[in-house]
Motif scaffolding. Structure first.
Motif, mmCIF file in Angstrom:
data_model
loop_
_atom_site.group_PDB
_atom_site.id
_atom_site.type_symbol
_atom_site.label_atom_id
_atom_site.label_comp_id
_atom_site.label_asym_id
_atom_site.label_seq_id
_atom_site.Cartn_x
_atom_site.Cartn_y
_atom_site.Cartn_z
ATOM 1 N N THR A 152 -1.561 6.363 9.324
ATOM 2 C CA THR A 152 -2.417 5.459 8.558
ATOM 3 C C THR A 152 -2.777 6.081 7.216
ATOM 4 O OG1 THR A 152 -3.330 4.628 10.618
ATOM 5 C CG2 THR A 152 -4.551 4.133 8.622
ATOM 6 N N ALA A 153 -3.112 7.362 7.225
ATOM 7 C CA ALA A 153 -3.459 8.053 5.975
ATOM 8 C C ALA A 153 -2.215 8.159 5.089
ATOM 9 C CB ALA A 153 -4.016 9.437 6.281
ATOM 10 N N GLY A 154 -1.048 8.401 5.713
ATOM 11 C CA GLY A 154 0.193 8.515 4.946
ATOM 12 C C GLY A 154 0.539 7.229 4.223
ATOM 13 N N ILE A 155 0.337 6.107 4.906
ATOM 14 C CA ILE A 155 0.613 4.812 4.267
ATOM 15 C C ILE A 155 -0.303 4.614 3.076
ATOM 16 C CG2 ILE A 155 0.445 2.310 4.595
ATOM 17 C CD1 ILE A 155 1.452 2.791 7.466
ATOM 18 N N LYS A 156 -1.572 4.977 3.224
ATOM 19 C CA LYS A 156 -2.514 4.832 2.100
ATOM 20 C C LYS A 156 -2.126 5.754 0.944
ATOM 21 C CE LYS A 156 -6.441 3.018 4.541
ATOM 22 N NZ LYS A 156 -7.871 2.987 4.680
ATOM 23 N N VAL A 157 -1.671 6.971 1.287
ATOM 24 C CA VAL A 157 -1.259 7.915 0.238
ATOM 25 C C VAL A 157 -0.018 7.391 -0.469
ATOM 26 C CG1 VAL A 157 -0.303 10.220 -0.165
ATOM 27 C CG2 VAL A 157 -2.318 9.942 1.271
ATOM 28 N N LEU A 158 0.958 6.899 0.297
ATOM 29 C CA LEU A 158 2.190 6.400 -0.301
ATOM 30 C C LEU A 158 1.962 5.158 -1.150
ATOM 31 C CD1 LEU A 158 4.655 6.865 2.683
ATOM 32 C CD2 LEU A 158 4.470 8.265 0.626
ATOM 33 N N ALA A 159 0.929 4.403 -0.862
ATOM 34 C CA ALA A 159 0.653 3.180 -1.611
ATOM 35 C C ALA A 159 -0.348 3.411 -2.740
ATOM 36 C CB ALA A 159 0.128 2.108 -0.675
ATOM 37 N N SER A 160 -0.812 4.628 -2.923
ATOM 38 C CA SER A 160 -1.825 4.894 -3.951
ATOM 39 C C SER A 160 -1.217 4.838 -5.353
ATOM 40 C CB SER A 160 -2.461 6.259 -3.714
ATOM 41 O OG SER A 160 -1.524 7.274 -3.998
ATOM 42 N N ASP A 161 -2.121 4.753 -6.349
ATOM 43 C CA ASP A 161 -1.678 4.697 -7.746
ATOM 44 C C ASP A 161 -0.997 5.995 -8.170
ATOM 45 O OD1 ASP A 161 -2.589 2.140 -8.071
ATOM 46 O OD2 ASP A 161 -4.541 2.734 -8.892
ATOM 47 N N ASP A 162 -1.499 7.124 -7.689
ATOM 48 C CA ASP A 162 -0.868 8.409 -8.020
ATOM 49 C C ASP A 162 0.561 8.466 -7.491
ATOM 50 O OD1 ASP A 162 -3.120 9.316 -9.327
ATOM 51 O OD2 ASP A 162 -3.952 10.299 -7.545
ATOM 52 N N ALA A 163 0.748 7.980 -6.276
ATOM 53 C CA ALA A 163 2.092 7.979 -5.700
ATOM 54 C C ALA A 163 3.010 7.065 -6.510
ATOM 55 C CB ALA A 163 2.050 7.546 -4.251
ATOM 56 N N LYS A 164 2.499 5.940 -6.953
ATOM 57 C CA LYS A 164 3.316 5.028 -7.762
ATOM 58 C C LYS A 164 3.728 5.682 -9.081
ATOM 59 C CE LYS A 164 1.583 0.763 -5.780
ATOM 60 N NZ LYS A 164 0.820 -0.449 -5.971
ATOM 61 N N LYS A 165 2.829 6.488 -9.662
ATOM 62 C CA LYS A 165 3.174 7.206 -10.894
ATOM 63 C C LYS A 165 4.305 8.200 -10.628
ATOM 64 C CE LYS A 165 -1.351 6.857 -13.080
ATOM 65 N NZ LYS A 165 -2.546 7.586 -13.511
ATOM 66 N N VAL A 166 4.226 8.891 -9.484
ATOM 67 C CA VAL A 166 5.276 9.837 -9.125
ATOM 68 C C VAL A 166 6.599 9.102 -8.950
ATOM 69 C CG1 VAL A 166 6.085 11.416 -7.324
ATOM 70 C CG2 VAL A 166 3.710 11.524 -8.105
ATOM 71 N N TYR A 167 6.562 7.956 -8.249
ATOM 72 C CA TYR A 167 7.794 7.166 -8.052
ATOM 73 C C TYR A 167 8.372 6.726 -9.387
ATOM 74 C CZ TYR A 167 5.785 6.635 -3.342
ATOM 75 O OH TYR A 167 5.227 6.857 -2.122
ATOM 76 N N THR A 168 7.507 6.286 -10.281
ATOM 77 C CA THR A 168 7.946 5.811 -11.597
ATOM 78 C C THR A 168 8.594 6.954 -12.386
ATOM 79 O OG1 THR A 168 6.151 4.202 -11.605
ATOM 80 C CG2 THR A 168 7.203 4.648 -13.711
ATOM 81 N N ASN A 169 7.958 8.119 -12.376
ATOM 82 C CA ASN A 169 8.521 9.271 -13.102
ATOM 83 C C ASN A 169 9.855 9.710 -12.500
ATOM 84 O OD1 ASN A 169 6.504 9.493 -15.051
ATOM 85 N ND2 ASN A 169 5.206 10.711 -13.714
ATOM 86 N N CYS A 170 9.951 9.696 -11.181
ATOM 87 C CA CYS A 170 11.214 10.068 -10.533
ATOM 88 C C CYS A 170 12.319 9.069 -10.887
ATOM 89 C CB CYS A 170 11.040 10.147 -9.016
ATOM 90 S SG CYS A 170 10.070 11.576 -8.490
ATOM 91 N N THR A 171 11.978 7.791 -10.895
ATOM 92 C CA THR A 171 12.960 6.764 -11.241
ATOM 93 C C THR A 171 13.406 6.915 -12.691
ATOM 94 O OG1 THR A 171 11.949 5.271 -9.646
ATOM 95 C CG2 THR A 171 13.400 4.279 -11.286
ATOM 96 N N ALA A 172 12.452 7.207 -13.580
ATOM 97 C CA ALA A 172 12.793 7.418 -14.989
ATOM 98 C C ALA A 172 13.730 8.617 -15.132
ATOM 99 C CB ALA A 172 11.534 7.625 -15.812
ATOM 100 N N ALA A 173 13.475 9.690 -14.387
ATOM 101 C CA ALA A 173 14.343 10.873 -14.448
ATOM 102 C C ALA A 173 15.747 10.536 -13.951
ATOM 103 C CB ALA A 173 13.745 12.005 -13.618
ATOM 104 N N VAL A 174 15.832 9.752 -12.906
ATOM 105 C CA VAL A 174 17.140 9.352 -12.378
ATOM 106 C C VAL A 174 17.894 8.516 -13.407
ATOM 107 C CG1 VAL A 174 18.264 7.903 -10.643
ATOM 108 C CG2 VAL A 174 16.500 9.527 -9.945
ATOM 109 N N LEU A 175 17.199 7.614 -14.081
ATOM 110 C CA LEU A 175 17.844 6.788 -15.101
ATOM 111 C C LEU A 175 18.341 7.639 -16.274
ATOM 112 C CD1 LEU A 175 15.511 3.654 -15.128
ATOM 113 C CD2 LEU A 175 17.825 3.831 -14.205
#
Length: 117
Positions: free
Chosen positions: A24-47
C-alpha cells in the motif's frame, strides 16, 4: 478460544501484514509527484539516448553507402580493364595470324622463284 490462537502461525500473519503495508505504501510512493518527476527525467534521458543512437546509425549508414558505391566503381573498372585486356589479346592474335600468313606466302613465293631458276 485460546486454542485456535495458538494454532495460528504468527510469523506468516506478520509477513502478510508487512507485505500489505509495504504494498500500500509502495503504491502511494510510486504514484507520488516526486516519483512522476523521476519517471519524466528517466524518459527524457532515454529519448536523448535514442536521438544519439539514431544519429550514429545515420552516420554509419551514410558511410556504408559510400563504401558500397566505391566497391561498385572498383568492380566496374576491373570489368572494363578485363574487357580491354581481352580485346588487346584478340588483336594481338589476329596480328600474329596475319604475320604468319604473310611469312608463309613469302616462303611459298621464294620457293616458286627458286624452282623457276
Amino acid at each position: 478460544m485460546l486454542e485456535c490462537l495458538t494454532k495460528i502461525n504468527w510469523k506468516k500473519v506478520g509477513l502478510f501484514a508487512s507485505g500489505t503495508l509495504f504494498g500500500t505504501a509502495g503504491i502511494k510512493v510510486l504514484a507520488s509527484d516526486d516519483a512522476k518527476k523521476v519517471y519524466t527525467n528517466c524518459t527524457a534521458a532515454v529519448l536523448r539516448a535514442k536521438e544519439t543512437v539514431m544519429n550514429t546509425v545515420t552516420t554509419v549508414q551514410e558511410n556504408a553507402e559510400d563504401i558500397y558505391e566505391g566497391a561498385k566503381q572498383i568492380n566496374e573498372e576491373r570489368a572494363e580493364a578485363k574487357v580491354a585486356a581481352e580485346f588487346a589479346a584478340e588483336a594481338e592474335e589476329e596480328e600474329t595470324e596475319e604475320t604468319t600468313e604473310d611469312s608463309e606466302a613469302e616462303t611459298t613465293e621464294a620457293e616458286e622463284t627458286a624452282e623457276e631458276k
